[in-house]
Design a protein around this motif. Sequence first.
Motif, short mmCIF file in Angstrom:
data_model
loop_
_atom_site.label_atom_id
_atom_site.label_comp_id
_atom_site.label_asym_id
_atom_site.label_seq_id
_atom_site.Cartn_x
_atom_site.Cartn_y
_atom_site.Cartn_z
N LEU A 118 0.94 -1.22 -0.16
CA LEU A 118 0.09 -0.01 0.04
C LEU A 118 0.81 1.30 -0.17
CD1 LEU A 118 -3.12 0.96 2.00
CD2 LEU A 118 -1.32 2.57 2.14
N ASN B 167 -9.10 6.80 -4.86
CA ASN B 167 -8.06 6.85 -4.08
C ASN B 167 -7.12 5.73 -4.56
OD1 ASN B 167 -9.27 4.45 -2.92
ND2 ASN B 167 -9.68 5.41 -0.90
N ASN B 168 -6.12 5.37 -3.68
CA ASN B 168 -5.23 4.08 -4.01
C ASN B 168 -5.74 2.77 -4.59
OD1 ASN B 168 -6.04 3.83 -1.27
ND2 ASN B 168 -4.08 3.90 -0.36
N VAL B 169 -6.76 2.32 -3.64
CA VAL B 169 -7.58 1.22 -3.87
C VAL B 169 -8.35 1.23 -5.04
CG1 VAL B 169 -9.45 -0.31 -2.81
CG2 VAL B 169 -7.74 0.55 -1.17
N ASP C 260 -14.55 2.54 0.05
CA ASP C 260 -13.32 2.47 0.82
C ASP C 260 -13.59 3.74 1.64
OD1 ASP C 260 -10.96 2.14 1.94
OD2 ASP C 260 -9.89 2.79 0.36
N CYS D 264 -12.50 -2.70 1.17
CA CYS D 264 -11.24 -3.58 1.43
C CYS D 264 -10.95 -3.71 3.10
CB CYS D 264 -10.14 -2.76 0.87
SG CYS D 264 -10.06 -0.80 1.43
N LEU D 265 -11.76 -2.71 4.01
CA LEU D 265 -11.53 -2.68 5.26
C LEU D 265 -10.08 -2.13 5.85
CD1 LEU D 265 -12.88 -6.11 6.45
CD2 LEU D 265 -14.19 -4.08 6.25
N PRO D 266 -9.91 -1.30 6.73
CA PRO D 266 -10.88 -1.05 7.71
C PRO D 266 -12.07 -0.27 7.08
CG PRO D 266 -8.75 0.03 8.14
CD PRO D 266 -8.53 -0.62 6.67
N HIS E 141 -2.62 -0.04 -4.24
CA HIS E 141 -2.81 -1.13 -3.26
C HIS E 141 -3.12 -2.20 -4.03
CE1 HIS E 141 -3.27 -3.04 0.55
NE2 HIS E 141 -4.18 -2.62 0.77
N SER F 85 -8.08 8.59 3.86
CA SER F 85 -7.27 7.37 3.86
C SER F 85 -6.04 7.62 4.77
CB SER F 85 -6.35 7.29 2.46
OG SER F 85 -7.31 6.67 1.50
N MET F 86 -5.21 6.79 5.07
CA MET F 86 -4.26 6.93 5.98
C MET F 86 -3.21 8.15 5.36
SD MET F 86 -3.20 3.17 7.30
CE MET F 86 -3.50 2.44 5.63
N1 NVA Z 1 -7.60 3.99 1.03
C1 NVA Z 1 -7.10 3.43 2.42
C2 NVA Z 1 -6.96 1.71 2.41
C3 NVA Z 1 -6.77 0.93 3.65
C4 NVA Z 1 -6.47 -0.33 3.43
C5 NVA Z 1 -5.90 4.05 3.04
O1 NVA Z 1 -5.04 4.11 2.21
O2 NVA Z 1 -5.78 4.30 4.07
#
Ligand code: NVA
Length: 308
Positions: A127, A163-165, A224, A264-266, A132, A228-229
Motif C-alpha cells: 500500500l 484513491n489508491n484502492v 473504501d 477493503c477494510l478497515p 494498493h 485514507s491514512m
Molecule cells: N484507502 C485506504 C485503504 C486502507 C486499506 C488507505 O490508504 O488508508
Amino acid sequence: MNLSAVPHFLDVDDLSAPALRRVLDRALGWKENPGKVPDLLDGQAVAAVFEKPSARTRVSFEVAVSTLRGHCVTLRGEELGLGSRESVADVARTLASYCTMIGARVFDHRVLEEMARLGGIPVINLLSDTAHPGQAVGDLLTLEEHLGGPVEGRRLVFIGDGNNVAASLALAAALTGLEMIVSSPPGYELDDSVVERARNLGGVVELVADPFDAVQGADAVYTDVWTSMGQEAQNEARIAAFGAYQVNAELMAAARHDTLVLHCLPAKRGLEITDEVIDGPNSVVWTQAANRMHSYRSILVELTGEDS
Ligand code: NVA
Ligand code: CP
C-alpha cells in the motif's frame, strides 16, 4: 545483477494480463488444495516494512511467506527511519543483503520506486498513497469466486474516493476485461493519469458523478474510507464532501438484488457504508480479507520466477 531483470509488484500493471491470470488461477488452486503449496521460499527471508498501520496486510503477507516456508521479518517505519535515520537506498541495500524480497507500506510511492531501483531484489507494494495492488488482486479473486467464473464482461462500481484502492482496481479491471465505473464527488475523482493508463491497457473505465446512476446494472459495488491514512487533516472537509456517496440500503436498492458489496477494510461504519449493508447478505468483505493471504502467496511465487 541486471537490475532491469528484477521483477517488482509496485502496481497491478507490473503484471501482464497472462501473468495476472496465472496469479489468480494459482491462488484459487492453492486455496482449494492447500496441500499443494510448495516450499518455494524455504531457507529465505522476506522483509516487510510498515510506515502506516495494518491488520490484514501485515498478517496475510506474513502468513503467505510462512506457508511457502520462508521467514518474514516485519519492521515498523519508525524503527527504520526511512529517509531520516538512513537513506531509503541504504536501507534497501541492507535489507537485500539478508532477504530475497522486500514488501513495503509507505506514505510516498516514490520510496517504493527507489527501493526497486536500488535494492536489486523484488519489491512488493503493500500500500502506498497511490496504489494498493495486493488488495486489488485479492478482490478479483473474491469476485471470481462469488460470481462463479472470470470477471471479464462484468461491471464493478466503485463509490467514493478515487484513491489508491480505486486506482489499483481500475488497472486490475483493465487487465481482466472487467468494466469499472467510479462515482466520486467533484474534486475527488480517479486521477486522469490512472484512467488513461487503464484505458491504454484496453480497459473500460467510466466516471459517473451520480452514485444512483452509477450502480445501475452493477455486478458488484465497492467502497473504501473517505479519508485514507496520511489524509487525517482533511477528515472534516472530506466528510462534508462525501455525504451523498454513502453505500447504504437506499443506494443498493438502485442496484440489482444480487449485487455484491465489497470493502477493503478497515471500514468507518456509518460514514462510507452502513452496518446494514456491510453486514448484509450481499457483503463479501470477509472473503476479501481472507483472500489477501491467497493473493500474496501467489504474487510472491510469481516474483520468484519459479514455474509453479
Ligand atoms: N484507502 C485506504 C485503504 C486502507 C486499506 C488507505 O490508504 O488508508
Ligand atoms: N485492507 C487492508 O489493507 O487492510 P489493513 O490496512 O488492515 O492492512
